[in-house]
Write an enzyme that holds these catalytic residues in place. Structure first.
Site, short mmCIF file in Angstrom:
data_model
loop_
_atom_site.label_atom_id
_atom_site.label_comp_id
_atom_site.label_asym_id
_atom_site.label_seq_id
_atom_site.Cartn_x
_atom_site.Cartn_y
_atom_site.Cartn_z
N ASP A 23 0.94 -1.08 -0.05
CA ASP A 23 0.06 -0.12 0.19
C ASP A 23 1.01 1.14 -0.15
O ASP A 23 2.05 1.23 0.23
CB ASP A 23 -1.01 -0.07 1.32
CG ASP A 23 -1.82 1.14 1.24
OD1 ASP A 23 -2.18 1.68 0.42
OD2 ASP A 23 -2.24 1.63 2.50
N ASP A 25 -0.40 5.27 0.76
CA ASP A 25 -0.61 6.12 1.87
C ASP A 25 -0.67 5.22 3.20
O ASP A 25 -1.46 4.69 3.17
CB ASP A 25 -1.79 6.97 1.50
CG ASP A 25 -1.59 7.86 0.13
OD1 ASP A 25 -0.87 8.90 0.44
OD2 ASP A 25 -2.06 7.29 -0.69
#
Length: 251
Positions: A23, A25
């Site tokens: 991922d 953010d």
């Protein structure tokens, strides 16, 4: 789901037989008040490229961001596999995927959301193809009103659902999530036949954790949420970058 107190402190070091899914953010990068303000540490892009080479290309960024946004964040990583909008679109040398066109009702809602957000300085609206994201990290006073807006929006978007996080809501087509995005990548070269590893921080990452766990892989929660299916934990993005071999950045 397991309590975070039962999780090990850190995952094992990267291994050459991994298929690594990350991922962005809150995982690779610290959260910013708005997505366009996110900062990429100087050493990170080159480390991602080196790590991808060490894994024979089996590294992908799996994000809620659009491909356009990911490419703008990592302009020097043109060969890196990217899965955007939770897998609705993909940049891949082996199996690129174009996001479906948004319904007309989504286009209208995006305009309404942008106007609505003007009443809450700091709130941010992102409209990318078939997805609409409402962010209030920098405008916590907007949370309740944006929740009501999202509830009303779903009545005009058949086949859509909302995914609520601590500081925002994602409205996207039903049936696609990071678990399915990772599963599709695991069926493709160069990820096929490898040990799947996924790191993420948000409730939207939980389907990804479930998927890699089901395949005997390694799931890594970033942060301090109480409930998660992840089996390992890192405290913050700085620890994720250190885990991947990025030296501590000044500032």
């Amino acid at each position: 789901m397991a309590s975070i107190r039962t999780l090990r402190t850190a995952p094992p070091a990267p291994a050459p037989d991994w298929a690594l899914f990350l991922d962005v953010d809150g995982c690779l990068l610290e959260h910013a008040p708005a997505p366009h303000l996110a900062r990429v540490p100087a050493q990170l892009p080159q480390r991602l490229l080196r790590l991808a080479a060490e894994l024979d290309g089996a590294l992908a960024l799996v994000s809620g961001r659009s491909l356009q946004s990911l490419q703008a964040l990592f302009p020097d990583c043109a060969d890196l596999c990217l899965s955007g909008m939770h897998g609705l679109e993909r940049r891949s040398a082996h199996a690129p995927l174009r996001a479906p066109a948004p319904p007309e009702s989504m286009l209208a809602l995006a305009g309404e959301a942008a106007r609505f957000a003007l009443d809450y300085p700091g709130a941010c609206i992102e409209a990318h193809g078939p997805c609409l994201n409402l962010h209030w990290r920098a405008a916590p006073q907007a949370a309740a009103a944006m929740g009501e807006f999202a509830d009303a929006a779903l009545t005009r978007l058949p086949g859509y659902r909302q995914h609520r996080g601590a500081h925002g809501i994602e409205i996207r087509p039903d049936g696609m999530d990071k678990g399915r995005a990772i599963a599709e990548l695991l069926g493709l070269a160069p990820f096929r036949g490898r040990v799947p590893v996924f790191a993420g921080d948000d409730p939207a990452d939980e389907p990804g954790f479930a998927m890699v766990n089901a395949h005997g892989g390694i799931s890594v929660l970033v942060g301090e949420r109480d409930d998660t299916g992840a089996r390992h934990r890192l405290a913050a993005p700085a620890q994720v970058r250190a885990w991947l071999g990025v030296s501590a950045e000044a500032g």
